[in-house]
Design a protein around this motif. Structure first.
Motif, PDB file in Angstrom:
ATOM      1  N   LEU A  58     -43.127  22.589  -4.131  1.00  0.00           N
ATOM      2  CA  LEU A  58     -42.199  23.303  -4.898  1.00  0.00           C
ATOM      3  C   LEU A  58     -41.768  22.806  -6.090  1.00  0.00           C
ATOM      4  O   LEU A  58     -41.630  23.420  -7.347  1.00  0.00           O
ATOM      5  CB  LEU A  58     -40.902  23.674  -4.061  1.00  0.00           C
ATOM      6  CG  LEU A  58     -40.905  24.440  -2.435  1.00  0.00           C
ATOM      7  CD1 LEU A  58     -39.751  24.878  -2.087  1.00  0.00           C
ATOM      8  CD2 LEU A  58     -41.722  25.859  -3.379  1.00  0.00           C
ATOM      9  N   PHE A  59     -41.578  21.178  -6.548  1.00  0.00           N
ATOM     10  CA  PHE A  59     -41.061  20.669  -7.095  1.00  0.00           C
ATOM     11  C   PHE A  59     -42.554  20.012  -8.753  1.00  0.00           C
ATOM     12  O   PHE A  59     -42.037  18.845  -8.677  1.00  0.00           O
ATOM     13  CB  PHE A  59     -40.292  20.042  -6.869  1.00  0.00           C
ATOM     14  CG  PHE A  59     -38.997  20.436  -5.846  1.00  0.00           C
ATOM     15  CD1 PHE A  59     -38.170  21.006  -6.659  1.00  0.00           C
ATOM     16  CD2 PHE A  59     -38.882  20.711  -5.024  1.00  0.00           C
ATOM     17  CE1 PHE A  59     -37.452  21.820  -5.803  1.00  0.00           C
ATOM     18  CE2 PHE A  59     -37.596  21.781  -4.254  1.00  0.00           C
ATOM     19  CZ  PHE A  59     -37.058  21.958  -5.088  1.00  0.00           C
ATOM     20  N   VAL A  60     -43.551  20.143  -8.137  1.00  0.00           N
ATOM     21  CA  VAL A  60     -44.344  19.934  -8.579  1.00  0.00           C
ATOM     22  C   VAL A  60     -44.341  20.198 -10.148  1.00  0.00           C
ATOM     23  O   VAL A  60     -43.815  20.703 -10.629  1.00  0.00           O
ATOM     24  CB  VAL A  60     -45.587  20.097  -8.534  1.00  0.00           C
ATOM     25  CG1 VAL A  60     -46.119  19.230  -7.243  1.00  0.00           C
ATOM     26  CG2 VAL A  60     -45.765  21.743  -8.522  1.00  0.00           C
ATOM     27  N   ALA A  67     -37.108  26.422 -12.092  1.00  0.00           N
ATOM     28  CA  ALA A  67     -36.537  27.590 -13.061  1.00  0.00           C
ATOM     29  C   ALA A  67     -35.502  28.836 -12.642  1.00  0.00           C
ATOM     30  O   ALA A  67     -34.803  28.766 -12.456  1.00  0.00           O
ATOM     31  CB  ALA A  67     -37.575  27.845 -13.860  1.00  0.00           C
ATOM     32  N   ALA A  68     -36.333  28.945 -11.435  1.00  0.00           N
ATOM     33  CA  ALA A  68     -35.723  30.007 -10.537  1.00  0.00           C
ATOM     34  C   ALA A  68     -35.080  30.165  -9.370  1.00  0.00           C
ATOM     35  O   ALA A  68     -33.488  30.788  -8.951  1.00  0.00           O
ATOM     36  CB  ALA A  68     -36.987  30.939  -9.339  1.00  0.00           C
ATOM     37  N   SER A  72     -30.810  31.172 -10.102  1.00  0.00           N
ATOM     38  CA  SER A  72     -30.441  31.952  -9.041  1.00  0.00           C
ATOM     39  C   SER A  72     -29.197  31.401  -8.801  1.00  0.00           C
ATOM     40  O   SER A  72     -28.444  32.537  -8.411  1.00  0.00           O
ATOM     41  CB  SER A  72     -30.826  31.855  -7.685  1.00  0.00           C
ATOM     42  OG  SER A  72     -31.901  32.724  -7.848  1.00  0.00           O
ATOM     43  N   ALA A  73     -28.794  30.039  -8.661  1.00  0.00           N
ATOM     44  CA  ALA A  73     -27.723  29.391  -8.470  1.00  0.00           C
ATOM     45  C   ALA A  73     -26.567  29.067  -9.262  1.00  0.00           C
ATOM     46  O   ALA A  73     -25.588  30.100  -9.367  1.00  0.00           O
ATOM     47  CB  ALA A  73     -27.901  27.465  -8.635  1.00  0.00           C
ATOM     48  N   LEU A  74     -27.148  29.701 -11.042  1.00  0.00           N
ATOM     49  CA  LEU A  74     -26.486  29.880 -12.067  1.00  0.00           C
ATOM     50  C   LEU A  74     -25.684  31.246 -12.080  1.00  0.00           C
ATOM     51  O   LEU A  74     -24.513  31.501 -12.440  1.00  0.00           O
ATOM     52  CB  LEU A  74     -27.665  29.459 -13.227  1.00  0.00           C
ATOM     53  CG  LEU A  74     -26.127  30.612 -14.198  1.00  0.00           C
ATOM     54  CD1 LEU A  74     -24.933  29.621 -15.530  1.00  0.00           C
ATOM     55  CD2 LEU A  74     -27.148  30.011 -16.020  1.00  0.00           C
ATOM     56  N   THR A 222     -35.235  35.141 -10.761  1.00  0.00           N
ATOM     57  CA  THR A 222     -34.553  35.137  -9.392  1.00  0.00           C
ATOM     58  C   THR A 222     -35.375  34.264  -8.331  1.00  0.00           C
ATOM     59  O   THR A 222     -36.255  34.230  -8.292  1.00  0.00           O
ATOM     60  CB  THR A 222     -32.951  35.650  -9.412  1.00  0.00           C
ATOM     61  OG1 THR A 222     -33.792  37.173  -9.339  1.00  0.00           O
ATOM     62  CG2 THR A 222     -32.664  35.642 -10.515  1.00  0.00           C
ATOM     63  N   LEU A 223     -34.804  33.718  -7.868  1.00  0.00           N
ATOM     64  CA  LEU A 223     -35.727  33.264  -6.816  1.00  0.00           C
ATOM     65  C   LEU A 223     -36.048  34.064  -5.381  1.00  0.00           C
ATOM     66  O   LEU A 223     -37.315  34.457  -5.414  1.00  0.00           O
ATOM     67  CB  LEU A 223     -35.201  31.735  -5.782  1.00  0.00           C
ATOM     68  CG  LEU A 223     -35.504  31.413  -4.779  1.00  0.00           C
ATOM     69  CD1 LEU A 223     -36.349  30.510  -5.439  1.00  0.00           C
ATOM     70  CD2 LEU A 223     -34.284  30.238  -3.864  1.00  0.00           C
ATOM     71  N   PRO A 224     -36.059  34.932  -5.306  1.00  0.00           N
ATOM     72  CA  PRO A 224     -35.568  36.114  -5.051  1.00  0.00           C
ATOM     73  C   PRO A 224     -37.504  36.843  -5.221  1.00  0.00           C
ATOM     74  O   PRO A 224     -38.034  37.478  -4.372  1.00  0.00           O
ATOM     75  CB  PRO A 224     -34.774  37.344  -4.332  1.00  0.00           C
ATOM     76  CG  PRO A 224     -33.764  36.373  -4.515  1.00  0.00           C
ATOM     77  CD  PRO A 224     -34.053  35.056  -4.938  1.00  0.00           C
TER      78      PRO A 224
END
Length: 289
Positions: A58-60, A67-68, A72-74, A222-224
């Motif tokens: 996920l973080f490579v 970014a998604a 989403s958190a913001l 966003t993430l979803p």
């Protein structure tokens, strides 16, 4: 008639039924979480081997997931602020004031919870598209507020009903203005309910798909929506890791709500959510008339 739980056999039967229902409800969540640690690229259950590789993927570098996740958190944070402002205002008007047709107003406030989300998303698209706000995080947060604010209203109404109005009256009788009463009396007493309302608003926004899909753009995903875009074309096992993260966020948030209830004593008042708010408002309206 003997109650089911009054006998040993009844208690055992009730415990077995409750356990089966809980397992049935939790089984999809358990499958997703377990599969996210599986080494199989096709996400078989149960996994033949275990790995944290999908979480690392996920973080490579070049991954779109961070970014998604941050977007989403913001958006969820902005939605929380908007929902608390609207929710506290509406709850105060419904509980503390002599608002005409309060039952009708309360029904209007809760309408987004019963209207299909795709209909709300389409309406918001038609609203924001002429204003060239599609893809704006603020627009998406405002759209999420439509769904999150009714939940905040219900929680804050229950909170305000649990606050003794005589405390506010006593402060007012000693010369405190309305703003001072709200800031020094109402707000501190309502803070546990506001924390719970904010947590529920954050969860609602963080997991929302339809409004995000209609209002997002290529640069604001966003993430979803990112999960949906990935699953459209192939089966990516990293989606199970994202799903496990979403589940963890929801579990942690609900745990925080439980902690807030315990520390503030709200659990002794029958819960955070009002069970019969509309009935109470209707009764008050009839009494006033």
């Amino acid at each position: 008639m003997i109650e089911l739980r009054s006998t040993l056999a009844g208690r055992i039967t009730l415990a077995v039924l409750a356990t089966l229902i809980l397992v049935f409800l939790a089984l999809p969540i358990i499958v997703i979480v377990v599969t996210s640690f599986g080494k199989d690229a096709f996400g078989n259950f149960p996994p033949a081997a275990w790995t944290f590789g999908w979480y690392k993927q996920l973080f490579v570098e070049g991954s779109k997931w961070p970014a998604a996740l941050s977007l989403s958190a913001l958006i969820a944070a902005m939605t929380t602020v908007f929902s608390l402002v609207l929710g506290m205002t509406a709850a105060t008007a419904l509980v503390r004031s002599e608002l005409p047709l309060r039952t009708a107003v309360y029904g209007l406030v809760l309408a987004p919870l019963v209207i299909p989300q795709v209909v709300i998303a389409l309406g918001l698209f038609l609203l924001f598209e002429p204003a060239s706000m599609l893809g704006s995080p603020v627009a998406i947060a405002l759209g999420h507020t439509v769904l999150a604010s009714p939940i905040a209203v219900m929680i804050l109404m229950a909170t305000l009903k649990g606050i003794d109005e005589r405390l506010e009256d006593a402060a007012a009788s000693m010369g405190a203005g309305r703003l001072t009463v709200w800031r020094r009396i109402t707000l501190p007493l309502a803070m546990p309910g506001m924390v719970a309302a904010g947590i529920f608003a954050f969860i609602t926004s963080f997991d929302e798909f339809f409004i995000s899909q209609f209002l997002s753009s290529v640069d604001t995903v966003t993430l979803p929506v990112q999960v949906f875009n990935v699953l459209q074309y192939n089966v990516d096992p990293s989606v199970t890791a994202v799903s496990a993260i979403l589940i963890a966020v929801a579990v942690v948030a609900l745990g925080l709500v439980g902690v807030v209830r315990k520390l503030s004593g709200l659990g002794k008042q029958g819960g955070l959510l009002p069970t019969e708010p509309a009935v109470g408002l209707a009764a008050e309206s009839e009494t006033a008339s």
